[in-house]
Design an enzyme around this catalytic site. Sequence first.
Site, short mmCIF file in Angstrom:
data_model
loop_
_atom_site.label_atom_id
_atom_site.label_comp_id
_atom_site.label_asym_id
_atom_site.label_seq_id
_atom_site.Cartn_x
_atom_site.Cartn_y
_atom_site.Cartn_z
N LYS A 78 1.04 -0.51 -0.12
CA LYS A 78 0.03 -0.33 0.45
C LYS A 78 0.94 1.58 0.26
O LYS A 78 2.74 0.94 0.66
CB LYS A 78 -1.09 0.02 1.22
CG LYS A 78 -1.82 1.07 1.61
CD LYS A 78 -2.86 1.08 2.37
CE LYS A 78 -3.94 1.76 2.76
NZ LYS A 78 -5.17 2.14 4.14
N SER A 153 -9.32 1.13 3.20
CA SER A 153 -8.62 1.89 2.30
C SER A 153 -7.25 1.69 1.07
O SER A 153 -6.90 1.40 0.52
CB SER A 153 -8.06 3.12 2.85
OG SER A 153 -6.75 2.62 4.41
N SER A 177 -8.99 -1.28 7.24
CA SER A 177 -9.01 -1.02 5.50
C SER A 177 -7.96 -1.77 4.91
O SER A 177 -7.91 -1.85 4.06
CB SER A 177 -8.19 0.50 5.35
OG SER A 177 -8.64 1.81 6.12
#
Length: 442
Positions: A78, A153, A177
């Site tokens: 990420k 996310s 997330s």
Amino acid sequence: MTGPPASITAAATMLARGETTARALLDQALEKLDRDGDRFHAMLAFNPHAARDAEAADRARSQGTAAGPLHGIPLVLKDNIDLAGVPTTSGCRALAGAMPRRSAIIVERLRDAGAVIVGKTNLSEFSFEIRSRSSLGGDVLHPRAPHASAGGSSGGTAVAVAQGYALGGIGTDTGGSIRIPAAFNGLVGFRPAHGALPMQGIAPLAPSTDTVGPIARTVADAELLLAAMGHGVSVSALPRRIGVVREVFGANAAVDAVCATALDRLAEAGVTLVDLPALPADLNPGHGEHIVDAEFATAFDAYLASNFLPGSAPASLDVIVAGEAFLPDHAKALAARIAAKDRETASILARHQALAGHLGAACAALAIDALVYPTSQAIPDDLENPKGGWAPELAARSGWPALTVCAGFAANGMPVGIEFLAPPVNEGALFALARLIEATAV
């Protein structure tokens, strides 16, 4: 070239037998990326040294010095996790050139284990939402329903793993997330207990609840990633009694039906299901102030000041806002969180501690080892933030570890995740439960 393996575990076996190479695995991942192009907006950057790293992994293996089961395995990160030599953007245009001083600790551990980092994935800008929309990458789209969000996310990481751009990925989880996009994409996502893994070199959202963990195709793969990150999971027998959090069922009939079938499979395996009484109103995660609102600005400004090479990143959130190089959707949230900078957090964290105490007492009173509930009450069908409910906040606010695994599929073919939560001492039970669901999911 042989076909791509379905999991890290399978790839590790093929590598050990000489049936594939790290370079071949990387090339297969890049071929899938080339095939999809930017269709799903999953990737933000590529590791310019990935090919070199894969070839080095192959040389080490040929010399008998393979580091372990992750040696030569392609992974994604990420893009709020530092990889030396590649900007860490948090999805924000203002941070497009923000060059970290070094790799995050967990990335160093993964590379020491021989992993090959393919690149960095798109995300919700600043990790603010449970969809993945950023000013740098746009919306991460769901591969099974490209009109819909892939969740967030850590949505880009989930899509990259689901589509084969890597065999596993690393995301962050403050309030769901990792688990939400993993559930939406039919994957395994694990949020460790708060503090179980180091967060140095990772952009903060709320340090009191921030965690980092794996998104993987299988439970075994998640365990391998965790071990390489520095957190081995103790082997545990299947729990005999678990609690069902019924108050988070009921909002979505398709989700409830899939999860009810999963609960039936647990019962058939000899697990006794006990309904957990509803939470007291003052401890319900759907109410009250959120720790992100109180902690973000202070933490992120400190991160901007210390994490990057001089001159490569804005000095503060105020500078970012003034430059307007961020997602306009976040203007109000940024203003409110900057205004709340340095506010007290004791009352919010006291409620978190009270929730953990209440859940612990309930588990003891009912003689249960873990809790279970749908990861999300939403099945994404548009690009808005999915209205999935507060269930993922149970782990965030208690600090307990939680794991989501695919429970099955709705009639429209979309995956549905089921989540297990337990006190840290019972962490192994989460994996035992998830393995059972994984083995019997339909």
